[in-house]
Scaffold this active site. Structure first.
Site, PDB file in Angstrom:
ATOM      1  N   HIS A  20       0.867  -1.189   0.000  1.00  0.00           N
ATOM      2  CA  HIS A  20       0.000   0.000   0.000  1.00  0.00           C
ATOM      3  C   HIS A  20       0.907   1.244   0.000  1.00  0.00           C
ATOM      4  O   HIS A  20       0.981   1.978   0.985  1.00  0.00           O
ATOM      5  CB  HIS A  20      -0.901  -0.023   1.241  1.00  0.00           C
ATOM      6  N   GLN A  37      -0.326   4.845   0.979  1.00  0.00           N
ATOM      7  CA  GLN A  37      -0.488   5.038   2.419  1.00  0.00           C
ATOM      8  C   GLN A  37       0.825   5.519   3.037  1.00  0.00           C
ATOM      9  O   GLN A  37       0.847   6.402   3.894  1.00  0.00           O
ATOM     10  CB  GLN A  37      -0.916   3.712   3.076  1.00  0.00           C
ATOM     11  N   ASP A  75      -2.747  -1.816  12.438  1.00  0.00           N
ATOM     12  CA  ASP A  75      -3.723  -1.893  11.339  1.00  0.00           C
ATOM     13  C   ASP A  75      -4.726  -2.959  11.762  1.00  0.00           C
ATOM     14  O   ASP A  75      -4.509  -3.706  12.726  1.00  0.00           O
ATOM     15  CB  ASP A  75      -2.984  -2.263  10.036  1.00  0.00           C
TER      16      ASP A  75
HETATM   17  N1   CP Z   1      -6.255   3.628   4.419  1.00  0.00           N
HETATM   18  C1   CP Z   1      -7.001   3.359   3.333  1.00  0.00           C
HETATM   19  O1   CP Z   1      -6.492   3.010   2.273  1.00  0.00           O
HETATM   20  O2   CP Z   1      -8.338   3.529   3.512  1.00  0.00           O
HETATM   21  P1   CP Z   1      -9.503   3.097   2.513  1.00  0.00           P
HETATM   22  O3   CP Z   1      -9.564   1.594   2.520  1.00  0.00           O
HETATM   23  O4   CP Z   1     -10.737   3.713   3.086  1.00  0.00           O
HETATM   24  O5   CP Z   1      -9.189   3.600   1.138  1.00  0.00           O
HETATM   25  N1  NVA Z   2      -4.556  -3.974   5.637  1.00  0.00           N
HETATM   26  C1  NVA Z   2      -5.810  -3.349   5.303  1.00  0.00           C
HETATM   27  C2  NVA Z   2      -5.595  -1.927   4.915  1.00  0.00           C
HETATM   28  C3  NVA Z   2      -6.843  -1.166   4.583  1.00  0.00           C
HETATM   29  C4  NVA Z   2      -6.581   0.225   4.095  1.00  0.00           C
HETATM   30  C5  NVA Z   2      -6.491  -4.120   4.205  1.00  0.00           C
HETATM   31  O1  NVA Z   2      -5.804  -4.587   3.277  1.00  0.00           O
HETATM   32  O2  NVA Z   2      -7.714  -4.306   4.262  1.00  0.00           O
END
Ligand code: CP
Ligand code: NVA
Length: 300
Positions: A131, A134, A219
């Site tokens: 990600h 982020q 998380d």
């Molecule tokens: N942190 C994040 O990516 O949030 P969303 O899943 O709401 O996009």
């Molecule tokens: N680790 C989480 C992050 C969400 C923004 C997921 O993948 O669902």
């Protein structure tokens, strides 16, 4: 010139990433002043969401609008992707009509295939493996709150997941120490840990990982796609909640971070996420500013 994609932090040199963080802070100030800045007039970002989103969707859509362009949302349910059209064909068609594609999907290989076949930049808005957007927002937030991150100690508590993988990459690139504490069986996958072992230590115990940490991050314990494992994970992760007792072991002024969505009373106590050390809403807002800096770089 090859198209510049952003699938992981390693797609851009460190100097460019540092420039993006400074630019994000400048763009944030411009918005707060009410300045109009539209370098992406008439440009379009296609957004493919195979998974839910609040922050990523709103920040990319609003970001494109503020930069003078627009964004369109393609969910597999109402595009031909959901009926089996090849990702390669989708990439060629969508990139021929737009200036960039953001994708949130499960398998990282799908984002890679999209990028290989796209004539426009592809941005990873989350895969099962990474990600990176982020992390741009998180690094901006840390820059705003504590200045240089080099040499700092950050504790990642909970699941060795996609956000953790991007944090491990950031630890190597920006030379901070990342203490990762996970229950047995939920450690980061060796493939993602291996390049980062100079900066990452894995602990079995959350208390050891947060001791003297400058930043504590967690998380959700059950990421998107792991809904069936929720109860089992809550049992396995019970000792890994970030609460007042755990935060009390970190440095006195330690910052708490969470990419959101968060589940109070599960991975974090309400007292911590809603308390004075929490930076989570600044972190969430910075998705907008950091991604605007990225869009400005890739789409102009
Ligand atoms: N942190 C994040 O990516 O949030 P969303 O899943 O709401 O996009
Ligand atoms: N680790 C989480 C992050 C969400 C923004 C997921 O993948 O669902």
């Amino acid at each position: 010139m090859p198209v510049q994609h952003f699938l992981t932090l390693d797609d851009l040199p460190k100097s460019t990433l540092l420039g993006l963080i400074e630019r994000a802070i400048e763009l944030k100030a411009l918005v707060k002043q009410g300045a109009i800045y539209e370098p992406l007039k008439n440009k379009t970002l296609a957004m493919i969401f195979s998974k839910s989103s609040t922050r990523t969707r709103v920040s990319f859509e609003v970001g494109m609008r503020q930069l003078g362009g627009g964004a369109l949302n393609l969910s597999p349910n109402d595009s031909q992707l959901g009926r089996g059209e090849a990702i390669e064909d989708t990439a060629k068609v969508v990139s021929s009509m737009t200036d960039g594609i953001m994708i949130r999907t499960s398998e990282h290989a799908i984002a890679q295939t999209l990028a290989r076949n796209s004539s426009a930049p592809v941005i990873n808005g989350l895969t099962d493996d990474y990600h990176p957007c982020q992390l741009l927002a998180d690094l901006q937030t840390l820059r705003e709150l504590r200045g240089d991150i080099q040499g700092a100690t950050i504790a990642w508590i909970g699941d060795g997941n996609n956000v953790c993988n991007s944090f491990m990459n950031a630890a190597r690139i920006f030379d901070f120490t990342l203490n990762v504490a996970t229950p047995q069986g939920f450690e980061p996958v060796a493939e993602f840990l291996a390049p980062n072992t100079n900066n990452v230590s894995v602990f079995a115990n959350a208390r050891d990982a947060v001791t003297q940490a400058d930043v504590v991050v967690t998380d959700t314990w059950a990421s998107m796609g792991q809904e069936q494992e929720k109860a089992e994970r809550e049992r396995a992760f019970a000792e890994y909640q970030v609460n007042d007792a755990l935060m009390g072991l970190a440095n006195k002024d330690a910052i708490f971070m969470h990419c959101l969505p968060a589940y109070r009373g599960v991975e974090v106590s309400a007292s911590v996420i809603d308390g004075p050390q929490s930076a989570v809403f600044q972190e969430a807002e910075n998705r907008l500013h950091a991604q605007k800096a990225l869009l400005e770089l890739l789409l102009i």
